[in-house]
Design an enzyme around this catalytic site. Structure first.
Site, short mmCIF file in Angstrom:
data_model
loop_
_atom_site.label_atom_id
_atom_site.label_comp_id
_atom_site.label_asym_id
_atom_site.label_seq_id
_atom_site.Cartn_x
_atom_site.Cartn_y
_atom_site.Cartn_z
N SER A 136 0.85 -0.93 0.62
CA SER A 136 0.06 0.15 0.06
C SER A 136 1.26 1.04 -0.24
O SER A 136 1.73 1.60 0.43
CB SER A 136 -0.89 0.19 1.07
OG SER A 136 -1.69 -1.29 0.86
N1 SAH Z 1 -0.56 -5.67 4.17
C1 SAH Z 1 0.63 -5.42 2.78
C2 SAH Z 1 -0.61 -5.51 1.81
C3 SAH Z 1 -0.93 -6.55 1.52
S1 SAH Z 1 -1.84 -6.36 -0.29
C4 SAH Z 1 1.65 -5.09 3.25
O1 SAH Z 1 1.94 -4.11 3.39
O2 SAH Z 1 2.54 -4.73 1.91
C5 SAH Z 1 -3.51 -7.36 -0.12
C6 SAH Z 1 -3.00 -9.03 0.26
O3 SAH Z 1 -3.95 -9.82 0.94
C7 SAH Z 1 -2.79 -9.89 -0.44
O4 SAH Z 1 -0.86 -10.10 -0.48
C8 SAH Z 1 -3.45 -10.61 -1.06
O5 SAH Z 1 -2.87 -12.30 -1.33
C9 SAH Z 1 -3.84 -11.30 0.57
N2 SAH Z 1 -5.49 -11.95 0.76
C10 SAH Z 1 -6.33 -12.57 -0.22
N3 SAH Z 1 -6.99 -12.36 -0.31
C11 SAH Z 1 -6.20 -13.41 1.61
C12 SAH Z 1 -7.58 -13.92 1.87
N4 SAH Z 1 -8.41 -14.78 1.88
N5 SAH Z 1 -6.76 -14.53 3.55
C13 SAH Z 1 -5.25 -13.55 3.20
N6 SAH Z 1 -4.95 -12.88 2.85
C14 SAH Z 1 -5.76 -12.52 1.24
#
Ligand code: SAH
Length: 211
Positions: free
Chosen positions: A61
């Site tokens: 993000s």
């Molecule tokens: N917090 C992260 C950004 C995350 S992007 C950072 O600081 O880099 C969103 C993330 O959510 C992705 O890695 C994606 O794989 C994950 N995601 C999507 N659906 C999910 C689910 N059902 N359970 C766990 N993670 C999930």
């Protein structure tokens, strides 16, 4: 290794101008080396106020959004925090500096494995990792003082609301694709109080896990 000092100073100025005033959050953003959470060819952009690709069609993000979400959580050093969507591990690193323990869940195993390795190298030791489906939460470690969902949900999963302590705060991007808003939920004795904070853009929560 360059320490990106001028780029960091500029980013902190931008965040202050956008009403991020909490000193411990600004200091966490200044200290956590964001360049280590992104691919090497993007290092020059590490301190731009922008989201960046981290592979597997996922993104880290924008620092401003990380700061707003963290600020909205009103963290205390005693808090246990659940994060859904470990991704690069950057948001988890910021949360870990401001709370007691972070429980972070990721559905894509390779992302979880590299985030864990990275955060251990940085000697951040108050994070527990799990490869799993965030929609189910982490019942064994519940209830949590705070919950942060870092992927877009059309509705906040009931399991996550159930795992929030009374008086606890949950923050999540909620809504249909392209129309999601950052929502803050507070659990009161009688139910949940919801407030929309601002429009945002996030990658979606996907069902199940992936090896
Ligand atoms: N917090 C992260 C950004 C995350 S992007 C950072 O600081 O880099 C969103 C993330 O959510 C992705 O890695 C994606 O794989 C994950 N995601 C999507 N659906 C999910 C689910 N059902 N359970 C766990 N993670 C999930």
């Amino acid at each position: 290794m360059s320490s990106f000092l001028p780029q960091k100073a500029k980013l902190l100025m931008t965040l202050r101008a956008q009403a991020i005033m909490q000193a411990d959050i600004l200091s966490a953003i200044e200290t956590v080396p964001r360049e280590l959470f992104i691919p090497e060819n993007l290092h020059a952009h590490a301190y731009e106020n922008a989201s960046l690709p981290i592979g597997y069609k996922q993104t880290i993000s924008q620092p401003y959004i990380v700061a707003v979400m963290t600020q909205s959580l009103e963290l205390k050093k005693t808090h246990r925090v659940l994060e859904i969507g470990t991704g690069s591990g950057y948001q988890a690193a910021i949360l870990a500096r401001l709370s007691r323990r972070v429980y972070t869940l990721e559905r894509l195993r390779p992302l979880m494995v590299s985030a864990e390795k990275r955060l251990k190298t940085l000697q951040i030791s108050n994070i527990t990792y799990r490869h799993g489906d965030g929609a189910k939460g982490w019942p064994e470690a519940a209830p949590f003082d705070r919950i942060i969902i870092t992927c877009r949900v059309t509705e906040i999963p009931t399991a996550l609301l159930d795992q929030l302590k009374e008086g606890g705060i949950l923050i999540a991007p909620v809504g249909p694709s392209g129309k999601e808003e950052l929502v803050r939920v507070k659990r009161e004795a009688e139910g949940f109080e919801k407030k929309s904070l601002m429009p945002v853009r996030f990658v979606p929560m996907l069902a199940g896990t992936q090896a």
